[in-house]
Write an enzyme that holds these catalytic residues in place. Sequence first.
Site, mmCIF file in Angstrom:
data_model
loop_
_atom_site.group_PDB
_atom_site.id
_atom_site.type_symbol
_atom_site.label_atom_id
_atom_site.label_comp_id
_atom_site.label_asym_id
_atom_site.label_seq_id
_atom_site.Cartn_x
_atom_site.Cartn_y
_atom_site.Cartn_z
ATOM 1 N N HIS A 278 -3.149 -6.756 -2.469
ATOM 2 C CA HIS A 278 -2.811 -5.331 -2.305
ATOM 3 C C HIS A 278 -0.791 -5.378 -2.107
ATOM 4 C CE1 HIS A 278 -2.151 -1.966 0.782
ATOM 5 N NE2 HIS A 278 -1.129 -2.744 1.395
ATOM 6 N N GLU A 279 -0.325 -6.206 -2.208
ATOM 7 C CA GLU A 279 1.223 -5.785 -2.101
ATOM 8 C C GLU A 279 2.172 -6.427 -3.477
ATOM 9 O OE1 GLU A 279 2.656 -5.380 0.079
ATOM 10 O OE2 GLU A 279 1.087 -5.862 2.206
ATOM 11 N N HIS A 282 1.505 -2.947 -5.055
ATOM 12 C CA HIS A 282 2.577 -1.265 -4.512
ATOM 13 C C HIS A 282 3.442 -1.424 -5.016
ATOM 14 C CE1 HIS A 282 1.868 0.396 -0.673
ATOM 15 N NE2 HIS A 282 1.147 -0.661 0.099
ATOM 16 N N GLU A 343 -0.502 3.941 0.950
ATOM 17 C CA GLU A 343 -1.478 2.251 1.318
ATOM 18 C C GLU A 343 -2.677 1.967 1.223
ATOM 19 O OE1 GLU A 343 0.164 -0.130 2.799
ATOM 20 O OE2 GLU A 343 2.205 0.811 2.568
#
Length: 461
Positions: A278-279, A282, A343
């Site tokens: 997930h990070e 980003h 997100e």
Amino acid sequence: MASPLCRTIFKPSGPPWLIGQGNPLIISLRHVISGRNQFCHRSEAKIVHNLQHRVDGSYFLKGLLKPYPLWVNHNLTTREHYNVQERMFHTTRPNHIPPIIVAVLRPVAKLVAVLAGRNIRKWYRSLPQERKDELKAKFFKNQKILYWTFGISVAASYLFYLTHLKPTPVTGRDRFVMFSEEQFAKLSRVNFEALIADLDKDLLPSHHPVCRRVERVARRILNSNKDIDQIFGKDWSIVVVNSPVRNAFAAPNGQIFVFTGILDICTNDDQLGIVLSHEISHSILGHSAEMFSYQSFIDFFVVFMIAMIWAVIPSDLISAAVHFFLENVLSIGVKLPYNRKLETEADDVGLMLASKSCFDVREAVAFWRKMKFLETMELGLPGVEYSPNSIEFISSHPASENRAEHLQEMLPLALKLRSECECPRLPYIDPVMALEAEKEAYNKMVRNKRARNVITIDVKP
């Protein structure tokens, strides 16, 4: 050895400046097959139909995992026509604004707007009535010029917005970005050094077993997704902060910060892989530059609204109240929803990265349901569905329960993608079911413990 079809797709017709007459168009299929060194691991190739042509001549997958972009057909030949859509609209190279200048000007401009509006109000109130009437007459006489000026300003702003639209890596979603990657990379490096200096006392040494664990999982994700161009050219590094804070984030340049608080609740490497994917998403999607651009563009119009508030409203107290109300309405109604949108996109792309890395993607749902349970448990309310994060509209992130539900919807597509990458078979035990059993056991223990301290009185009729 990979089949030649895994490396080359032929498009016999199309613009000659793009592929030539009947020449092979080379693209990477590791988006859909795997992130390993070879493009394919089967005798029959899986062909991507759903490609979108970028302005710069490259290609990306439309829709990513939603709708599922991998249309599989075992009977296709290399000479079939493919569904390639082209954008014929070309724009000139936009001029980017240095982000450090925008970062400084945003708060300064708001302060100047307050002072300017307040001074205009005081100046107007000090004028004699005749002068006020004269100014009003001039306004109504020249209102067409003012309207034209306003319209041209709006049109120029819209043109600026259009000329700074760029496709998001991987997903292809059009988004507004005011800054070049090089400019934001410089700002990111400055921020990284500041964070290292600020957290220096809490950083774990690089040889610490916890750091090695995070490094191992991060390497697995990055090495399995080399088909994504944005993986390269970043300064990927791991920093582990010894803090109970449940957080992790990746800087635009690829520096990944992980706090031990979130490591404590990652039951296994699969859950850690979900968090890091997930990070990393980003970072490769450029969400920091996008969000900063979006907020800066909105604040450009807010400055004029603030000046009008302080110039028109007769009282400083009421002006401050309306100003405060405006800022919060824009935050809750515009900025926070956009942040939650990013997100969710990072959740989608992160699930894809984790699938290609052969993690158990079912752990994504289990992780966020566990987060929801921990939030509830900290309130001492077992079985109650309320938690602070349930108030999603005032949060920059989706509520844990909503993230779990969204990932549950995406799970069949992620599992199919994982299967296409020829990953090992998943364990028989579903981690979500295992978590539910643990939650029920914990709630039962809490109820029994409380029951020992409570005397029940039955009143019979």
